[in-house]
Design a protein around this motif. Structure first.
Motif, PDB file in Angstrom:
ATOM      1  N   TRP A 186       0.824  -1.213   0.000  1.00 45.20           N
ATOM      2  CA  TRP A 186       0.000   0.000   0.000  1.00 45.20           C
ATOM      3  C   TRP A 186       0.859   1.264   0.000  1.00 45.20           C
ATOM      4  N   VAL A 187       2.004   1.232   0.641  1.00 44.62           N
ATOM      5  CA  VAL A 187       2.913   2.384   0.598  1.00 44.62           C
ATOM      6  C   VAL A 187       3.418   2.589  -0.830  1.00 44.62           C
ATOM      7  N   ARG A 188       3.729   1.490  -1.510  1.00 40.33           N
ATOM      8  CA  ARG A 188       4.130   1.612  -2.917  1.00 40.33           C
ATOM      9  C   ARG A 188       2.993   2.195  -3.747  1.00 40.33           C
ATOM     10  N   PHE A 189       1.756   1.836  -3.419  1.00 40.59           N
ATOM     11  CA  PHE A 189       0.593   2.412  -4.107  1.00 40.59           C
ATOM     12  C   PHE A 189       0.517   3.919  -3.882  1.00 40.59           C
ATOM     13  N   ILE A 190       0.693   4.357  -2.643  1.00 37.48           N
ATOM     14  CA  ILE A 190       0.644   5.794  -2.343  1.00 37.48           C
ATOM     15  C   ILE A 190       1.670   6.534  -3.195  1.00 37.48           C
ATOM     16  N   GLU A 194       7.583   7.493   8.012  1.00 36.02           N
ATOM     17  CA  GLU A 194       8.314   8.572   7.340  1.00 36.02           C
ATOM     18  C   GLU A 194       7.488   9.163   6.202  1.00 36.02           C
ATOM     19  N   LEU A 195       6.798   8.300   5.460  1.00 39.57           N
ATOM     20  CA  LEU A 195       5.953   8.775   4.365  1.00 39.57           C
ATOM     21  C   LEU A 195       4.815   9.641   4.899  1.00 39.57           C
ATOM     22  N   VAL A 196       4.155   9.186   5.965  1.00 35.15           N
ATOM     23  CA  VAL A 196       3.059   9.970   6.547  1.00 35.15           C
ATOM     24  C   VAL A 196       3.571  11.336   6.981  1.00 35.15           C
ATOM     25  N   ALA A 197       4.758  11.387   7.537  1.00 34.85           N
ATOM     26  CA  ALA A 197       5.315  12.661   8.020  1.00 34.85           C
ATOM     27  C   ALA A 197       5.714  13.602   6.888  1.00 34.85           C
ATOM     28  N   THR A 198       6.082  13.049   5.734  1.00 36.63           N
ATOM     29  CA  THR A 198       6.673  13.893   4.690  1.00 36.63           C
ATOM     30  C   THR A 198       5.858  14.010   3.413  1.00 36.63           C
ATOM     31  N   LEU A 199       4.837  13.212   3.240  1.00 36.28           N
ATOM     32  CA  LEU A 199       4.042  13.265   2.015  1.00 36.28           C
ATOM     33  C   LEU A 199       3.437  14.661   1.856  1.00 36.28           C
ATOM     34  N   PRO A 200       3.639  15.298   0.713  1.00 39.18           N
ATOM     35  CA  PRO A 200       3.144  16.663   0.547  1.00 39.18           C
ATOM     36  C   PRO A 200       1.622  16.801   0.666  1.00 39.18           C
ATOM     37  N   ASP A 201       0.864  15.781   0.245  1.00 43.27           N
ATOM     38  CA  ASP A 201      -0.590  15.946   0.185  1.00 43.27           C
ATOM     39  C   ASP A 201      -1.283  14.616   0.443  1.00 43.27           C
ATOM     40  N   LEU A 202      -2.033  14.516   1.527  1.00 41.69           N
ATOM     41  CA  LEU A 202      -2.774  13.290   1.826  1.00 41.69           C
ATOM     42  C   LEU A 202      -3.949  13.074   0.875  1.00 41.69           C
ATOM     43  N   ASP A 203      -4.304  14.102   0.107  1.00 38.20           N
ATOM     44  CA  ASP A 203      -5.380  13.975  -0.875  1.00 38.20           C
ATOM     45  C   ASP A 203      -4.894  13.408  -2.203  1.00 38.20           C
ATOM     46  N   ALA A 204      -3.577  13.282  -2.400  1.00 34.72           N
ATOM     47  CA  ALA A 204      -3.053  12.716  -3.643  1.00 34.72           C
ATOM     48  C   ALA A 204      -3.655  11.321  -3.824  1.00 34.72           C
ATOM     49  N   ALA A 205      -4.151  11.037  -5.029  1.00 39.06           N
ATOM     50  CA  ALA A 205      -4.890   9.797  -5.252  1.00 39.06           C
ATOM     51  C   ALA A 205      -4.439   9.101  -6.530  1.00 39.06           C
ATOM     52  N   HIS A 206      -4.685   7.797  -6.547  1.00 39.55           N
ATOM     53  CA  HIS A 206      -4.399   6.961  -7.713  1.00 39.55           C
ATOM     54  C   HIS A 206      -5.579   6.023  -7.940  1.00 39.55           C
ATOM     55  N   SER A 228      -7.255   8.021  -2.136  1.00 32.93           N
ATOM     56  CA  SER A 228      -6.252   9.004  -1.720  1.00 32.93           C
ATOM     57  C   SER A 228      -5.273   8.347  -0.759  1.00 32.93           C
ATOM     58  N   ALA A 229      -4.169   9.014  -0.536  1.00 33.50           N
ATOM     59  CA  ALA A 229      -3.206   8.535   0.460  1.00 33.50           C
ATOM     60  C   ALA A 229      -3.884   8.406   1.816  1.00 33.50           C
ATOM     61  N   ARG A 230      -4.732   9.358   2.148  1.00 31.92           N
ATOM     62  CA  ARG A 230      -5.454   9.318   3.424  1.00 31.92           C
ATOM     63  C   ARG A 230      -6.306   8.056   3.518  1.00 31.92           C
ATOM     64  N   ARG A 231      -7.043   7.745   2.456  1.00 35.65           N
ATOM     65  CA  ARG A 231      -7.904   6.559   2.434  1.00 35.65           C
ATOM     66  C   ARG A 231      -7.073   5.286   2.570  1.00 35.65           C
ATOM     67  N   VAL A 232      -5.937   5.242   1.932  1.00 37.54           N
ATOM     68  CA  VAL A 232      -5.050   4.082   2.043  1.00 37.54           C
ATOM     69  C   VAL A 232      -4.561   3.931   3.476  1.00 37.54           C
ATOM     70  N   LEU A 233      -4.190   5.011   4.121  1.00 35.49           N
ATOM     71  CA  LEU A 233      -3.703   4.933   5.501  1.00 35.49           C
ATOM     72  C   LEU A 233      -4.795   4.450   6.444  1.00 35.49           C
ATOM     73  N   VAL A 234      -6.028   4.923   6.239  1.00 33.75           N
ATOM     74  CA  VAL A 234      -7.142   4.434   7.052  1.00 33.75           C
ATOM     75  C   VAL A 234      -7.337   2.932   6.810  1.00 33.75           C
ATOM     76  N   HIS A 235      -7.184   2.507   5.567  1.00 31.22           N
ATOM     77  CA  HIS A 235      -7.297   1.082   5.234  1.00 31.22           C
ATOM     78  C   HIS A 235      -6.200   0.272   5.928  1.00 31.22           C
ATOM     79  N   ILE A 236      -4.971   0.763   5.928  1.00 32.81           N
ATOM     80  CA  ILE A 236      -3.869   0.073   6.608  1.00 32.81           C
ATOM     81  C   ILE A 236      -4.168  -0.068   8.102  1.00 32.81           C
TER      82      ILE A 236
END
Length: 170
Positions: free
Chosen positions: A64-68, A110-122, A137-145
């Motif tokens: 999932w981090v690779r997905f983000i 580290e990714l959560v701390a430094t990712l520019p935008d939690l709304d970035a989506a794929h 979005s990155a946020r949705r992926v983190l909630v899923h994790i």
């Protein structure tokens, strides 16, 4: 607050990291004091073992981090052993699986701390378990994790209690 070496994390990101950290703690706590043989043992009719759950959660979080970072292509860049992902192989150790999980957790944090935008989506990969055409979005992926780690922590608690009567809580 949660911090990395150079970044102090506040607000939503701190909340996400705290929730994920608690879920990870309970999963790791469930396997404390086990031998490799115990971690490898199936204690129910399922294929699940405690070591296998650690292996699965670690591999899934890494995917999932690779997905983000890179979308579906990143997630699919490392092949998944669909049959072996829930079992602890004879050549694997619980200490080794936990060390790998710690590395994955560190990269995620580290990714959560430094990712520019939690709304970035794929767009999600094409799979029967994903809604066709959906994006996360990155946020949705983190909630899923967090949800997946919590769910598997519960599975681990059942397996541990079946193994030796030990409970994570209570």
């Amino acid at each position: 607050m949660t911090s990395t070496e150079t970044t102090t994390v506040k607000g939503e990101r701190a909340d996400l990291l705290e929730s994920l950290g608690k879920s990870r703690y309970f999963l790791r706590h469930t396997v404390s004091g086990l031998t490799d043989e115990q971690a490898r043992q199936r204690t129910t009719v399922s294929e699940l073992s405690l070591g296998g759950l650690i292996k699965h959660v670690s591999g899934t979080e890494a995917a999932w981090v690779r997905f983000i970072l890179d979308g579906a292509e990143g997630m699919e860049s490392v092949p998944v052993d669909w049959e072996g992902q829930f079992t602890m192989g004879a050549d694997e150790t619980l200490a080794g699986l936990l060390a790998e999980y710690e590395d994955v957790a560190r990269r995620t944090d580290e990714l959560v701390a430094t990712l520019p935008d939690l709304d970035a989506a794929h767009p999600l990969p094409v799979a029967p378990w994903f809604e066709a055409g959906a994006t996360w979005s990155a946020r949705r992926v983190l909630v899923h994790i967090i949800a997946e780690t919590s769910q598997h922590s519960g599975h681990a608690d059942i397996l541990r209690e079946s193994l030796d009567g030990q409970k994570s809580m209570g």
